[in-house]
Every structure is written in structure tokens, then in C-alpha cells.
Enzyme design. Structure first.
Site, mmCIF file in Angstrom:
data_model
loop_
_atom_site.group_PDB
_atom_site.id
_atom_site.type_symbol
_atom_site.label_atom_id
_atom_site.label_comp_id
_atom_site.label_asym_id
_atom_site.label_seq_id
_atom_site.Cartn_x
_atom_site.Cartn_y
_atom_site.Cartn_z
ATOM 1 N N PRO A 21 -8.544 17.298 -4.782
ATOM 2 C CA PRO A 21 -7.820 16.284 -4.026
ATOM 3 C C PRO A 21 -6.290 16.437 -4.001
ATOM 4 C CG PRO A 21 -8.424 15.463 -6.171
ATOM 5 C CD PRO A 21 -9.020 16.825 -6.077
ATOM 6 N N ASP A 44 -5.579 24.513 4.278
ATOM 7 C CA ASP A 44 -5.039 23.445 5.110
ATOM 8 C C ASP A 44 -4.062 22.608 4.291
ATOM 9 O OD1 ASP A 44 -6.618 21.630 3.651
ATOM 10 O OD2 ASP A 44 -8.302 21.928 5.028
ATOM 11 N N LYS A 66 -0.670 23.721 9.274
ATOM 12 C CA LYS A 66 0.762 23.460 9.163
ATOM 13 C C LYS A 66 1.116 22.212 9.947
ATOM 14 C CE LYS A 66 3.889 27.051 8.109
ATOM 15 N NZ LYS A 66 4.489 28.293 8.491
ATOM 16 N N GLY A 97 -9.096 20.902 1.448
ATOM 17 C CA GLY A 97 -8.788 19.761 0.585
ATOM 18 C C GLY A 97 -10.046 19.036 0.146
ATOM 19 N N MET A 180 -8.916 8.603 6.268
ATOM 20 C CA MET A 180 -8.293 9.011 7.526
ATOM 21 C C MET A 180 -7.863 7.914 8.451
ATOM 22 S SD MET A 180 -10.069 12.392 8.946
ATOM 23 C CE MET A 180 -11.774 12.184 8.527
#
Ligand code: SAH
Length: 517
Positions: A21, A44, A66, A97, A180
């Protein structure tokens, strides 16, 4: 093997690896092992870039997420890179991730590989779903209250949830973890409230959980909207809703970690092998390694070879750094000699680290300064009964003149041998980007320098950020480094009592203890 075609025609192998994480310590053992043999790493922005240091230096590192400057690669482009590199026979690590299959599109990447007949392995990771709450003190389940966990992503429109779906989300005995979607959460919260979920249900929002940038907002389903409008929070963040998010169940374990949320940049050339870094990490700090010095062989051996031929002429051999010891001893051995050649010399070690380096070669130094800095060395020689024995000074190419000049003033003959050279390294892009980001965001809490050249090099690596660097509190290993930092205008310079790992650690703990009080 590097980016080149292996030439066997056989496909390589792709590893879909969970990076954990954020805290780099939360990658799995398997994940680290495959990184160590990677030819290519695609990562990522949620994967901690510190993990890239585990990959071989020559491995190709591709930032596919990026956020700054360049647009993200599309999912299609990422999958094409995986296929292309693997079909060249390379070992490819796709570092994602958290866990690759928890809202990470790992399933799609695996399917593409499967369809293309490329062998691949999945290495699950520690997901932020449980780890970010855990670091913020929330157990996501609890036998007394929360026996179900619902993990949601904020991609679907909350307005599309029908009443059956809302019934299942508003059950009292469950934890909702929503990924998210800060904006999504506001909408969802209203929806849940209108579906009679109690407004006093505890809520915590966690941003960059498990890292030094961890931020939280606490409230209830009823108050969170207002809290977030007063104190907005940017991605990446997740939300925990349920009784476990309340104070009653909070585990304040991080309060026992004195360096939690401190981000410390180490500039030694030791990289991730640094034992200080381990100690600081155990105290809760996030450590970034930026080796600001590259040590290399001198252009010519003539200086050192001349000295090796005439060692008997010197009363003392002064070693000023561990690198000096190592490069001197290496040349001694390469020229067919060994420590017996030094039997008539007295050996001086500048400080504890140099002493240790000599011990590795079975040498117990005859002299050491009371205090490990240039003036300490001069004091030692001033107190010596015989004042005029010639001295051989072993050092790198960037030492200052204090010691040779001081010894000459005492009437000694001094020969300086530059056994190694000290260069400004070329930083890999990922590290340069990461440090630039932290300098811009002012999110480095301390810089640690073991020599004036480490500081000078860092300044020349980030010339456009020199003022930001000067404003960050810095630790200098001793008075010489301290003087160089002060002279250049660094505002806060800490100096440990002695140049040892223990003293450095203590200085750092004391400093943050005081500044937090
Ligand atoms: N595969 C990842 C999740 C990818 S989806 C995992 O298993 O953790 C990306 C979302 O995950 C982010 O928008 C955020 O909601 C959440 N996330 C990932 N890392 C996080 C972290 N360190 N702290 C808080 N949220 C995080």
C-alpha cells in the site's frame, strides 16, 4: 540480462506483483525476490518508487502511471509493453499498488498474457483496503461489531444503486471500505443517509495510508461532508464507514513510533543496505535513499603506487575515511603486497567508521583523535612526542586543506594520496522525480549528510531547488560537514555528539521529539 533480446526465441516471464500500500516494507518476500531479477519493471504511481532500488541497476524502469508532467499510459499501451518485452525473452515485473487484483486491472493484464501464451506468475500484495485502515488504527473487522466487510470502488454512480443494493450497504454490522472516490463518497453518504443509515455511523477518510504523507479526516456519516468541505482531501484516499472507524475501537499503535510521518533523506552511497535506515524505519520513519556520492577509482595509480613503494619512509599513515582504507588496501593487494608491508608504520584512523574499516583488514589503529574532525586530528599530532615524522595522508580527491596544512605548520612532511575519486552520481529518473516532488511539496523533514561533498553533490543535482534544500533541517555527521552546510546557508544544522550510527539515531529522535513538543 538487460533490455536486449536473449536470442533464444523463448518468451520471457511476467510477474504481476503487488507492491503493497505504500510503506515499502509491506512488499512480500516473493515480490522482492522477483524484483531482484527483473530486466524490466513497469510501475504505477501507487507503488512506492523506493522498491525500484531492489531491481538490478541496469533494469529498464517504466513509469506507466506518471501523474506529473506526462500523461498516463493507457491500459492498452501498458499491456502492449508487457507483451513486447516478454516476447523478447525478458523477465518483466508489473508492479502494482496494493494487491494487483483489488481494483488494479491486474485481471485484464493477466488475461492478455494468457491469451498471448506468455507465462506469468501472480504475486499478491498487501492491499490498501486493510492496510491503510490498520495504520490509521482501524481494525477493518471486529468480532463484537463488524462481521462483514464490503469493498467498493467509486466508479459506479451512487444514483444507480437500487433499494435492494442500499439495504445491503446499510446493514449495521458491516464495514464499508470505499476506494477511489472522494467525490463519490459525498454522493454515496447522502444516499446512505436517505436510506436510514444512522448519521452517527463513524467514518474515517485516509489519504496515502502507511506512508509519511498519511492524512486522515474523522467524522460521522452525518458530519463528513461538512468536514471535507472545510478540509478537502486529495487522492489517493479511501473511506472506512462503520463502528470500527470510531474512537472506541481505535488502536493508537503508531503513537509508539517516535518518527512516524517523518520523511528522512539519506545521502550515503550505501543505498538501501544502510543500517541507519533500518533503525529509522523501525522508529516509524519513511526513509528515502539518494546516494549523492559515487566513489570510483582514480584516473591513475601513479600517486598511490609511488607511496606503496616508499612506505618505510613514513612514521604515520593517516586514513581519513573508510573508502580510503578500502581503496588503499585493494591497491596494496593488487600490487602483490599485503598488510605485512605496513608493519613498520603507525596507523591512524580518523573516526569509528574508519577504525571499523581497518579492523576488517585485521589492523588495530595506533592512534585516533578524541573528536573525529580535522582539528581533532591536528590536536592528536600536536600531542605526539616525535613531531617531525613524515605523514602519509590517505583520502579521496575532495578533502579540504585543514589537515595537511595544519600538519605542515607543525613541521611535518606530508604526502597526500588520493586513493579514490568522488563524483556526482547520475540519478535514475524515478529517484530524481520523486525527490523533486518532495522538494516542491516541502515534504522532506530531514536530510542526512556524511560529508561536505554529499551536500555539495545534492545541491548540484537539484540546482533549481537549492533554496528548498537549504530550508530543510539537515544533520551533518561532524563539524567539517556542519561548517560546509552553514557556509552555504542551510538554516538548521544538527550535529550528533559523535559520528556513530547510535549517536545519529539519538540526535534524530531528540530533534523530532523536541520539535513535536
Ligand atoms: N490495488 C490497490 C487499489 C488500486 S485502486 C490496492 O490493493 O490497494 C486505487 C485506489 O486505492 C486509490 O484511489 C485509493 O482509493 C486506494 N489506495 C491505494 N493506496 C492507498 C493508500 N496508501 N492510502 C489510501 N488509499 C489508497
Amino acid at each position: 540480462m538487460n533490455q536486449n533480446n536473449r536470442g533464444t526465441g523463448a518468451p520471457g516471464h511476467v510477474y504481476l506483483v503487488g507492491a503493497g500500500p505504500g510503506d515499502p516494507g509491506l512488499i512480500t518476500v516473493r515480490g522482492k525476490q522477483v524484483l531482484q531479477k527483473a530486466d524490466v519493471v513497469l510501475y504505477d504511481h501507487l507503488a512506492n518508487p523506493e522498491l525500484l532500488a531492489f531491481a538490478p541497476g541496469k533494469a529498464e524502469r517504466i513509469d506507466v502511471g506518471k501523474e506529473r508532467g506526462h500523461p498516463k499510459l493507457s491500459q492498452h499501451e501498458i499491456e502492449n509493453i508487457l507483451l513486447e518485452r516478454a516476447s523478447r525473452g525478458l523477465t518483466v515485473v508489473r508492479l502494482k499498488g496494493g494487491d494487483p487484483f483489488v481494483f488494479g486491472r491486474g485481471g485484464e493484464e493477466g488475461m492478455t498474457l494468457q491469451n498471448a501464451g506468455i507465462p506469468f506468475t501472480v504475486i499478491p500484495g498487501v492491499t490498501s483496503v486493510t492496510a491503510a485502515p490498520a495504520y490509521a488504527g482501524i481494525p477493518v473487522s471486529h468480532r463484537d461489531t463488524n462481521s462483514r466487510i464490503v469493498i467498493m470502488t467509486g466508479h459506479d454512480d451512487p444514483d444507480s444503486l437500487d433499494s435492494l443494493a442500499l439495504d445491503s450497504l446499510t446493514l449495521p454490522n458491516q464495514t464499508l471500505v470505499i476506494l477511489m472516490g472522494v467525490e463519490y463518497f459525498r454522493k454515496l453518504a447522502r444516499k446512505l443517509l436517505s436510506h436510514k443509515m444512522p448519521p452517527e455511523t463513524p467514518v474515517m477518510m485516509i489519504r496515502w495510508g502507511t506512508t509519511a504523507s498519511q492524512e486522515t479526516r474523522e467524522g460521522t456519516l452525518g458530519t463528513m461532508e461538512e468536514i471535507l468541505s472545510r478540509q478537502p482531501i486529495r487522492p489517493p484516499a479511501l473511506v472506512v464507514v462503520g463502528k470500527v472507524a470510531g474512537n472506541e475501537y481505535r488502536l493508537n499503535w503508531q503513537d509508539n513510533l517516535p518518527l512516524f510521518r517523518k520523511r528522512i533523506l539519506l545521502t550515503r552511497e550505501t543505498g538501501t543496505q544502510d543500517s541507519l535506515s533500518e533503525a529509522l524505519t523501525s522508529e516509524g520513519a519513511e526513509v528515502i535513499h539518494c546516494p549523492a556520492i559515487e566513489i570510483g577509482l582514480p584516473e591513475s595509480y601513479s600517486e598511490i603506487d609511488r607511496a606503496l613503494e616508499s612506505l618505510h619512509e613514513y612514521g604515520w599513515i593517516l586514513f581519513l575515511s573508510p573508502n580510503g582504507v578500502r581503496y588503499f588496501m585493494r591497491r596494496l593487494s593488487d600490487t602483490g603486497k599485503d598488510i605485512r608491508t605496513l608493519s613498520s608504520n603507525r596507523i591512524f584512523a580518523m573516526g569509528p567508521a574508519t577504525h571499523r574499516a581497518l579492523s576488517e583488514f585485521g589492523i588495530n589503529p595506533d592512534g585516533e583523535p578524541l573528536e573525529s574532525h580535522g582539528n581533532g586530528v591536528l590536536e592528536f599530532f600536536r600531542s605526539q612526542p616525535v613531531q617531525n615524522e613524515p605523514v602519509l595522508l590517505i583520502r579521496g580527491d575532495r578533502g579540504d586543506r585543514l589537515i595537511p596544512d595544519g600538519l605542515r605548520e607543525m613541521g611535518r612532511v606530508v604526502t597526500t594520496v588520493r586513493c579514490y575519486v568522488n563524483r556526482v552520481p547520475t540519478l535514475p529518473d524515478y529517484l530524481r522525480d520523486r525527490i523533486t516532488m518532495h522538494l516542491e511539496e516541502k515534504s522532506l523533514d530531514l536530510l542526512v549528510f556524511y560529508s561536505p561533498s554529499a551536500f555539495e553533490n545534492l545541491m548540484s543535482l537539484f540546482p533549481e531547488r537549492a533554496d528548498d534544500i537549504r530550508r530543510i533541517p539537515s544533520l551533518a555527521i561532524g563539524p567539517t560537514t556542519q561548517a560546509a552546510l552553514r557556509k552555504d546557508g542551510v538554516l538548521t544544522v544538527l550535529v550528533p555528539k559523535e559520528p556513530t550510527e547510535k549517536a545519529v539515531e539519538k540526535m534524530i529522535l531528540d530533534y523530532f521529539h523536541e520539535s513535536d513538543c
